[in-house]
Design a protein around this motif. Structure first.
Motif, PDB file in Angstrom:
ATOM      1  N   TYR A   1      19.660 -32.821  28.465  1.00 30.78           N
ATOM      2  CA  TYR A   1      20.771 -32.837  29.419  1.00 30.78           C
ATOM      3  C   TYR A   1      21.849 -31.821  29.046  1.00 30.78           C
ATOM      4  O   TYR A   1      22.412 -31.137  29.906  1.00 30.78           O
ATOM      5  CB  TYR A   1      21.374 -34.231  29.499  1.00 30.78           C
ATOM      6  CG  TYR A   1      20.649 -35.175  30.453  1.00 30.78           C
ATOM      7  CD1 TYR A   1      20.139 -34.720  31.668  1.00 30.78           C
ATOM      8  CD2 TYR A   1      20.492 -36.516  30.137  1.00 30.78           C
ATOM      9  CE1 TYR A   1      19.497 -35.573  32.544  1.00 30.78           C
ATOM     10  CE2 TYR A   1      19.848 -37.393  31.009  1.00 30.78           C
ATOM     11  CZ  TYR A   1      19.349 -36.910  32.213  1.00 30.78           C
ATOM     12  OH  TYR A   1      18.713 -37.775  33.081  1.00 30.78           O
ATOM     13  N   THR A   2      22.156 -31.710  27.766  1.00 28.69           N
ATOM     14  CA  THR A   2      23.167 -30.739  27.337  1.00 28.69           C
ATOM     15  C   THR A   2      22.728 -29.328  27.680  1.00 28.69           C
ATOM     16  O   THR A   2      23.531 -28.512  28.175  1.00 28.69           O
ATOM     17  CB  THR A   2      23.415 -30.873  25.824  1.00 28.69           C
ATOM     18  OG1 THR A   2      23.941 -32.179  25.543  1.00 28.69           O
ATOM     19  CG2 THR A   2      24.396 -29.814  25.339  1.00 28.69           C
TER      20      THR A   2
ATOM     21  N   LEU B   1      23.312 -37.822  36.006  1.00 24.92           N
ATOM     22  CA  LEU B   1      22.357 -37.968  34.902  1.00 24.92           C
ATOM     23  C   LEU B   1      21.822 -39.393  34.875  1.00 24.92           C
ATOM     24  O   LEU B   1      22.590 -40.341  34.629  1.00 24.92           O
ATOM     25  CB  LEU B   1      23.036 -37.649  33.569  1.00 24.92           C
ATOM     26  CG  LEU B   1      23.893 -36.374  33.499  1.00 24.92           C
ATOM     27  CD1 LEU B   1      24.573 -36.286  32.133  1.00 24.92           C
ATOM     28  CD2 LEU B   1      23.052 -35.138  33.761  1.00 24.92           C
TER      29      LEU B   1
ATOM     30  N   GLU C   1      19.240 -36.553  25.477  1.00 27.64           N
ATOM     31  CA  GLU C   1      20.615 -36.046  25.534  1.00 27.64           C
ATOM     32  C   GLU C   1      20.655 -34.543  25.276  1.00 27.64           C
ATOM     33  O   GLU C   1      21.440 -33.815  25.914  1.00 27.64           O
ATOM     34  CB  GLU C   1      21.493 -36.775  24.515  1.00 27.64           C
ATOM     35  CG  GLU C   1      21.813 -38.218  24.868  1.00 27.64           C
ATOM     36  CD  GLU C   1      20.797 -39.199  24.332  1.00 27.64           C
ATOM     37  OE1 GLU C   1      21.078 -40.407  24.337  1.00 27.64           O
ATOM     38  OE2 GLU C   1      19.701 -38.753  23.899  1.00 27.64           O
TER      39      GLU C   1
ATOM     40  N   GLN D   1      26.973 -40.943  35.320  1.00 28.48           N
ATOM     41  CA  GLN D   1      25.787 -41.681  34.896  1.00 28.48           C
ATOM     42  C   GLN D   1      25.190 -42.426  36.075  1.00 28.48           C
ATOM     43  O   GLN D   1      25.892 -43.088  36.850  1.00 28.48           O
ATOM     44  CB  GLN D   1      26.148 -42.671  33.792  1.00 28.48           C
ATOM     45  CG  GLN D   1      24.968 -43.511  33.300  1.00 28.48           C
ATOM     46  CD  GLN D   1      25.333 -44.378  32.107  1.00 28.48           C
ATOM     47  OE1 GLN D   1      26.410 -44.235  31.527  1.00 28.48           O
ATOM     48  NE2 GLN D   1      24.445 -45.285  31.730  1.00 28.48           N
TER      49      GLN D   1
ATOM     50  N   GLN E   1      21.417 -34.155  40.971  1.00 30.57           N
ATOM     51  CA  GLN E   1      20.906 -35.042  39.936  1.00 30.57           C
ATOM     52  C   GLN E   1      19.865 -34.276  39.125  1.00 30.57           C
ATOM     53  O   GLN E   1      18.858 -33.803  39.662  1.00 30.57           O
ATOM     54  CB  GLN E   1      20.290 -36.304  40.538  1.00 30.57           C
ATOM     55  CG  GLN E   1      19.743 -37.235  39.470  1.00 30.57           C
ATOM     56  CD  GLN E   1      19.894 -38.691  39.818  1.00 30.57           C
ATOM     57  OE1 GLN E   1      20.149 -39.049  40.957  1.00 30.57           O
ATOM     58  NE2 GLN E   1      19.751 -39.554  38.830  1.00 30.57           N
ATOM     59  N   VAL E   2      20.104 -34.154  37.823  1.00 32.39           N
ATOM     60  CA  VAL E   2      19.290 -33.299  36.960  1.00 32.39           C
ATOM     61  C   VAL E   2      17.861 -33.823  36.840  1.00 32.39           C
ATOM     62  O   VAL E   2      16.904 -33.043  36.897  1.00 32.39           O
ATOM     63  CB  VAL E   2      19.950 -33.173  35.570  1.00 32.39           C
ATOM     64  CG1 VAL E   2      19.072 -32.377  34.625  1.00 32.39           C
ATOM     65  CG2 VAL E   2      21.329 -32.513  35.706  1.00 32.39           C
TER      66      VAL E   2
ATOM     67  N   ILE F   1      23.014 -28.913  31.534  1.00 31.34           N
ATOM     68  CA  ILE F   1      24.406 -28.803  31.988  1.00 31.34           C
ATOM     69  C   ILE F   1      24.962 -27.430  31.651  1.00 31.34           C
ATOM     70  O   ILE F   1      25.609 -26.769  32.482  1.00 31.34           O
ATOM     71  CB  ILE F   1      25.264 -29.914  31.370  1.00 31.34           C
ATOM     72  CG1 ILE F   1      24.825 -31.279  31.905  1.00 31.34           C
ATOM     73  CG2 ILE F   1      26.743 -29.678  31.650  1.00 31.34           C
ATOM     74  CD1 ILE F   1      25.426 -32.454  31.161  1.00 31.34           C
TER      75      ILE F   1
END
Length: 452
Positions: free
Chosen positions: A294-295, A315, A291, A337, A279-280, A298
């Motif tokens: 997160y990108t 996420l 977002e 999610q 889990q980030v 990832i």
């Protein structure tokens, strides 16, 4: 993938927000006699003992952590067992597929490596500052050596191999393991508030590896959750800080340090059979650039290795289910999610009765989760939830215990039916967990019973 269909396995996990211990003074057992009188089995774990210690009017001494010398902050010497270099078993792709794709029935191992005062009050007795977060423990207790002895004893005794075996016996097939960047060791504490107390965490990471291996021995998968990122993703005490500040997203240095943490975790865990994913971030503040963060995370993690390209990444949606769903639905890789579900924090939570909350779970909550789940190939989990209700909600019911149990069972059925998994907060914790344990006492599908 046909074998997964044959076994009726499904992708996913679930998460819930950590509950307040809201006015449970009348229902939390205060001694071992009351605990043994419960109508279902509850292990005599250090977690239970810690709660009993804090609740009991006859004892102010936390379990094993303080010397029996009044109210001073002397820590009993701890001759920690040699943990040494911990290795993972060879990667088994078939078993890993089952761990990662089966519907996950999980609990959170909260306050093991990331502390919260309401869960483990004993380790905060002589913490510094506000006595609310991990940093206060590490900088308290009179010295670095004392804090280290305190925490190493806690890591070694709070949850043990027997606890994992018990969880497997009642149908739990996954655990969510919250950790902070400090748990990776002194190198990752440099340039952070933990720099001066980095030695406290010198032997923390090997114990995390040991925890994952203990889970594996019980046939349990592990979601490794970065609960505390460098700079803090939400300013909350459960992210390790006590100053209330969110300094991750607007400080490039903290972003870079957090990316290094995520790369390390990916390098270490991408080829571990029973690691269901990473889990980030836990419960980040929904900033405009979430977002984008997160990108970047990832992309950074996927580039670590070939195994990392297929590693499930979880996420948290910043408590905005619908908005964040668009991001997850747009991705083609293995991302999930995570949405947390609590009913004790808002103004409406306090005014609504237990029965009304139950009705809302059946209708509004169930409908929202189902819509989101269908939109993104069921890549949705509820990885924090609880049976907690406010006193105001409970007091509107004629039979409070029955109303709360129905509230709990309705959540369990809803999250099981609309998402790819769930994770209860937390393990053997007070009154709401006792309800939960009684509900899930019949083992469901697990690797022991089905498997490949």
């Amino acid at each position: 993938m046909s074998i997964l269909h044959a076994l009726f396995l499904t992708l996913g996990l679930i998460q819930v927000t950590s509950p307040f211990l809201v006015s449970y003074a009348s229902v939390i057992p205060t001694d071992a006699k009351e605990l043994s009188a419960l109508p279902f089995q509850v292990p005599s774990s250090p977690q239970v003992r810690d709660i009993l210690s804090a609740r009991s009017s006859n004892s102010s001494t936390p379990y094993q952590n303080r010397a029996d010398s009044g109210n001073d902050c002397h820590v009993k010497p701890y001759d920690a067992p040699l943990v040494g270099q911990q290795d993972f078993p060879p990667f088994d792709e078939d078993r890993a597929t089952v761990f990662r794709y089966r519907q996950q029935q999980s609990v959170n191992l909260g306050s093991w490596f990331v502390h919260e005062n309401w869960m483990t009050p004993s380790v905060f007795k002589c913490a510094s500052g506000k006595q609310s977060a991990e940093i206060d423990i590490a900088t308290g207790w009179g010295s670095v050596s004392n804090a280290r002895a305190l925490l190493e004893r806690h890591w070694d005794t709070f949850i043990t191999e027997g606890d994992f075996q018990y969880l497997a016996s009642i149908g739990i097939n996954t655990v969510r393991l919250p950790i902070g960047y400090w748990n990776l060791g002194p190198d990752f504490c440099k340039g952070t508030p933990f720099a001066k107390v980095a030695a406290v965490y010198e032997n923390s990471w090997p114990r995390i590896v040991r925890a994952i291996n203990m889970a594996n021995d019980a046939g349990i998968g592990v979601l490794v959750d970065l609960h505390g990122a460098v700079g803090s993703q939400n300013g909350q005490a459960h992210s390790g800080v006590s100053d209330g500040a969110t300094r991750l997203f607007d400080d490039p240095r903290n972003v870079e340090k957090t990316m290094n943490v995520l790369k390390f975790l990916t390098r270490q865990l991408a080829s571990v059979t029973n690691v269901v994913g990473i889990q980030v971030l836990n419960e980040p503040k929904y900033v405009d650039g979430l977002e984008d963060f997160y990108t970047q995370a990832i992309t950074t993690m996927r580039a670590v290795s070939e195994d990392a390209k297929n590693l499930p990444l979880y996420l948290h949606d910043g408590f905005n289910l619908n908005r964040f769903s668009k991001y997850v639905a747009s991705r083609k890789d293995f991302v999930v999610q995570d949405h947390h579900s609590y009913f004790v924090f808002g103004k409406n939570d306090k005014s609504a009765s237990a029965s009304q909350h139950t009705s809302d779970v059946k209708s509004k909550v169930s409908g929202s989760l189902a819509t989101t789940s269908n939109k993104q190939r069921r890549n949705l989990v509820v990885d924090e939830w609880s049976c907690a209700l406010t006193p105001a909600s409970s007091q509107q019911e004629n039979n409070q215990a029955q109303a709360q149990k129905k509230f709990c069972s309705t959540q369990l059925a809803t999250y099981s039916g609309t998402a790819a998994g769930w994770s209860f907060w937390g393990m053997f914790l007070a009154h709401d967990n006792f309800f939960f344990i009684s509900l899930i006492s019949v083992p469901l599908f697990s690797l022991h019973e089905g498997g490949l």
